[in-house]
Every structure is written in C-alpha cells, then in structure tokens.
Design an enzyme around this catalytic site. Structure first.
Site, PDB file in Angstrom:
ATOM      1  N   GLU A 223      44.614  -8.760  22.784  1.00  0.00           N
ATOM      2  CA  GLU A 223      44.836  -7.441  22.161  1.00  0.00           C
ATOM      3  C   GLU A 223      44.421  -6.487  23.290  1.00  0.00           C
ATOM      4  O   GLU A 223      43.121  -6.317  23.820  1.00  0.00           O
ATOM      5  CB  GLU A 223      43.581  -7.071  21.417  1.00  0.00           C
ATOM      6  N   CYS A 257      42.031   2.182  22.459  1.00  0.00           N
ATOM      7  CA  CYS A 257      43.299   1.492  23.014  1.00  0.00           C
ATOM      8  C   CYS A 257      44.498   2.098  22.479  1.00  0.00           C
ATOM      9  O   CYS A 257      45.602   2.006  23.060  1.00  0.00           O
ATOM     10  CB  CYS A 257      43.048   0.001  22.899  1.00  0.00           C
TER      11      CYS A 257
END
Length: 479
Positions: A223, A257
């Site tokens: 991720e 993010c």
C-alpha cells in the site's frame, strides 16, 4: 488472554525469529480457528481500542508535536472500529465455501472453493495513521484465521506504547505480537519468511520490502502512495469543488497517502479557484499556530523537507500563494505549515515529481479535458483520483481513460472509509488490496476442492482409445 513468556532473546533479529517460530508452531497446532474464536478476538480488540481511545488521542498528539484530537478520532480510531464491526457482521458469509460449476463431462461431481488461513502475517505500519494502518490489516488477518506480527513505526513512540498495551490485553504473543525499531529492524523484519507480508509506506521503501520478500517467495501487499490528482471539470463551480476537496487535503496536516496531491483546473477558473480555497480554508482553519484543529508536521525532518521544496519553488520563480487567514507570523517551532498554493510549477521541481505529503497544493491549468486526462496518463498511476463534475459523460470519459487505485467523484478521501470497497494501489502506488471482503481474501488461500461421485465417468475416456472418443471430443468442441 495470557501473554506468552517463552521469548528470551533481547537481540531484535533473534527476538523476531523466536516470535515468528512461536507463531508458526501455534498455527501448526491449530491451523483453522473457528468463527467463534475469530469473533471473540475481534470483539475484544474493538472493546480494548474503545477503552484506550482517549490515551491514544493524547499519545498521537504528542507524537506529532500537535495533532488534532478530532483528526485522530475521525481518521484513525473511528474507521478502525467501524471496520471491525463490519468484519464481524460479514464474517459468517465470508467463511462459507463457494460452490462452483462442474461441466457435464466431469459429472457426477461437485466443486467448491474454501478459504483457508495462510499462517503468520507480517504487517509493517507507517507513522501517519498508526492505529488505522496497524489494526486495519490486523482485523483482516484475524478474520481470515491467521497469526500476526506488527512492526510499528519508530516515529510514533507514544502511540506505540498504547497500541502495545491493547495488543497485550487482547492477544497472547503466539497470536499477535508487536515489534519496534528503526529502519534496520524493518529491513530484518522484511526478511522473515512470512506467509504474507503487508507493507504501507513510500514507493521507494516498498521496492526494498518486495526485494527482501522475494528471497523467500513471500507474497506481498504493498500500500504505497504517489501523486493523487484532482480534476475539476469545466461544468463545476469551483466553490463546490473546493468544499469537497479541501478537507481531504488538510486532514492530518496533509500527511495522508490519498490526500489530493495536485489540482488540474480549467485555465479560466484558476483565479476563482484560488479565491475559493482562501475563503474555505479560513472557514475551516481561521488560525494556524494555536489552532487545535490544525495538525502539525510529524517531525523536524519532514518539516524541513517541505520548507526546502517551497524554497526550491521560489528559486524557480514560481507563483506561491500562502493561505494564512489570521496573517500570523508562523512559529516554526510548532512545525505547522499553512496551506501553500503553487501555480503551474515546472516539472523538474521535487514537489512536481514526488508525493508531497503535506499542506502544499500545486494547481495546474489546462485548456481542455483531453489535456487534463493526458497529464494524468503521462504520470505514474496514482493511489487515488478525484473527479469534480456533474456531467456523466465527462465522468465516464475520465474513468475509462485513467488508472488509479480508487476514485472519488465529487468527494475526496472518503472512499477509504467505505467498508465494502477494496483499497489498494496500482503500479507504483501499490499492489494487492484489502478492506472488507478483499482483505479477508488477501490473507486467505482460496483452495479449490473437486469431489468425484461414486460413478467414474472418466474411465470411458481412458486408453485404448477408439473412434468414439474422437466423436466425443468433436461433439464437445461444437457445444
């Protein structure tokens, strides 16, 4: 549950190996936990998290110099609790074997897929959302029946203490264990032959993690991040777009993010967009220095990185617009940066090349939608894409002609908290996915099972072959 005391080593590398061996042996002794056992663990984890939430909020604020208490509750703790509750509700259905079709040629028979726990899962946790990004993957791993080792970030020592207490309160070390340490420990952690390794962090470090995991053929979920664009279409009022985008950019001081990394805006609307951002930011954050809702940059190193990028943009002659509603003298010791807009920065700047991860927002002007779509296509595939439009044709055109890990239309960041949507990147922004059912599947082996009936129809197709077998094959071709 009682904490195992069988780990004797104080050397981090040896200690990690001992914990791993302990969990492997425990999994071997009990390779398929019952639904009740998994539900009991998840319920205990949820209750402990709720019990310690106030301590977590205070610890996170200490780790960040200042972190908004509500940012921590809304973006770290609440989605974690919601995810556990959703997982508990859905687990019965996820664990059921899935029936599959068997063609006439193989009858009488049945076929199905059952989801088997993998074993011991390794999870490397980043600093920006240390609760959600530790306990989220852990929830999926437990739901799938696994053991887990969590490598927490060295940049959140105060939050780590509380997370360790939560884990110790709920799990035996043979079930879930916490590992701490810096980059050297993380590198050794990546070398452990886990049954699956889950990493959240930068693309650069993700490459190193994958390289180490490859030596053991350990499957990985990465991720990562990248530069998530926001496209404002010409049909949308900029005030509407800013209202939907700005909170996602400023949440956690921009250290998210999936935060909008840059905006693509029609050239004729750039001035109006800047004005709308100024107005909306003042509404959300009327001050900077002492505003309890405005989160600081996590460390002096990250703060210096961002300020050096702004200095590089100034040296390049860029137009910078600082959004500072109270016109304060910013106190750098508080490590808070006001939102700074940069209009059409050149491609060679670091803020144009790398994920920003802070309250800096480049705005790129475009003449037509094709130019905006090409801008996204020409760059590495992002973790998220945000589209501001009310026009379904524009919406469909952008969806069909871009790649991203996830998309929000007329919103930003919220897709991460939708329990039933998979979350994961594509290409440089990651591989694999989790959340909801996809998380359960990621940490399971989808095992195919074929069961033949008493009558063996296959013997009709065994040698010696005759003409009838050619007729049968021909007939099957034509079906």
């Amino acid at each position: 549950m009682n904490q195992s005391e069988s780990i004797s080593s104080t050397n981090p590398k040896l200690m990690m190996q001992e914990v791993f061996d302990l969990q492997k042996q425990a999994f071997k002794a009990s390779p398929y936990s019952s639904r009740k056992e998994r539900l009991d663990m998840l319920k205990a984890l949820k209750n402990s998290l709720i019990k310690h939430q106030d301590r977590l909020v205070k610890s996170l604020a200490a780790d960040f110099t200042h972190r908004s208490h509500d940012d921590s509750k809304l973006a770290d703790i609440l989605p974690t609790v919601m995810n556990i509750k959703y997982t508990m509700k859905q687990l019965k259905g996820w664990m059921k074997p899935e029936k599959r079709h068997v063609s006439l040629m193989f009858q009488p028979a049945s076929a199905w897929v059952e989801y088997q726990p993998l074993g011991v899962i390794g999870v490397i946790v980043p600093w920006n959302y240390p609760v959600f990004l530790a306990l989220g993957p852990l929830t999926a791993a437990i739901a799938a029946g696994n053991r887990a080792m969590l490598k927490l970030s060295e940049f959140t020592p105060y939050a780590n203490r509380v997370i360790k207490e939560i884990i110790k309160e709920v799990f035996d070390r043979s079930e879930v264990a916490v590992i701490e340490g810096g980059a050297e420990v993380a590198a050794e952690f990546s070398k452990i032959p886990f049954d699956h390794l889950f990493f959240t962090g930068s693309t650069q470090v993700g490459r190193l993690v994958m390289k180490e995991a490859a030596n053991n053929l350990t499957p990985v979920t990465l991720e990562l991040g990248g530069k998530s664009p926001a496209i404002i279409a010409d049909d949308v009022d900029v005030h509407f777009a800013v209202e939907r985008l700005l909170y996602g950019k400023c949440l956690n001081g921009g250290q998210t993010c999936v935060a909008p990394d840059y905006v693509l805006c029609p050239k004729t609307k750039v001035a109006a967009l800047v004005e709308a951002i100024d107005t909306q930011f003042a509404r959300l954050y009327p001050s900077i220095n002492d505003n309890p809702d405005y989160t600081a940059i996590v460390s002096s190193g990250q703060y210096q990185r961002l300020t050096s990028w702004l200095e590089e943009a100034i040296a390049a002659g860029c137009e910078l617009i600082t959004i500072n509603p109270g016109q304060e003298a910013i106190d750098s010791s508080k490590q808070k940066l006001p939102l700074t807009l940069i209009i059409d920065p050149p491609a060679h700047l670091k803020l144009s090349e790398q994920e920003i991860f802070g309250p800096i927002l480049p705005i790129y002007s475009y003449q037509n939608l094709a130019e905006a779509v090409a801008f996204v296509q020409d760059r590495p595939r992002p973790l998220a894409l945000y589209v501001m439009t009310h026009n379904k044709k524009i919406e469909r055109h952008i969806l069909n002609n871009t790649h991203a890990g996830g998309v929000c239309i007329n919103d930003a960041v919220s897709h991460v908290a939708i329990d039933d949507l998979p979350f994961g990147g594509v290409g440089p922004s990651g591989m694999g996915m989790y959340h909801g059912h996809e998380g359960f599947k990621t940490f399971s082996k989808a095992k195919s099972v074929f069961k033949k009936g008493r009558f063996n129809s296959a013997k009709m197709a065994l040698p010696p072959y005759g003409k009838w077998i050619h007729k049968l094959i021909y007939a099957l071709y034509l079906r």
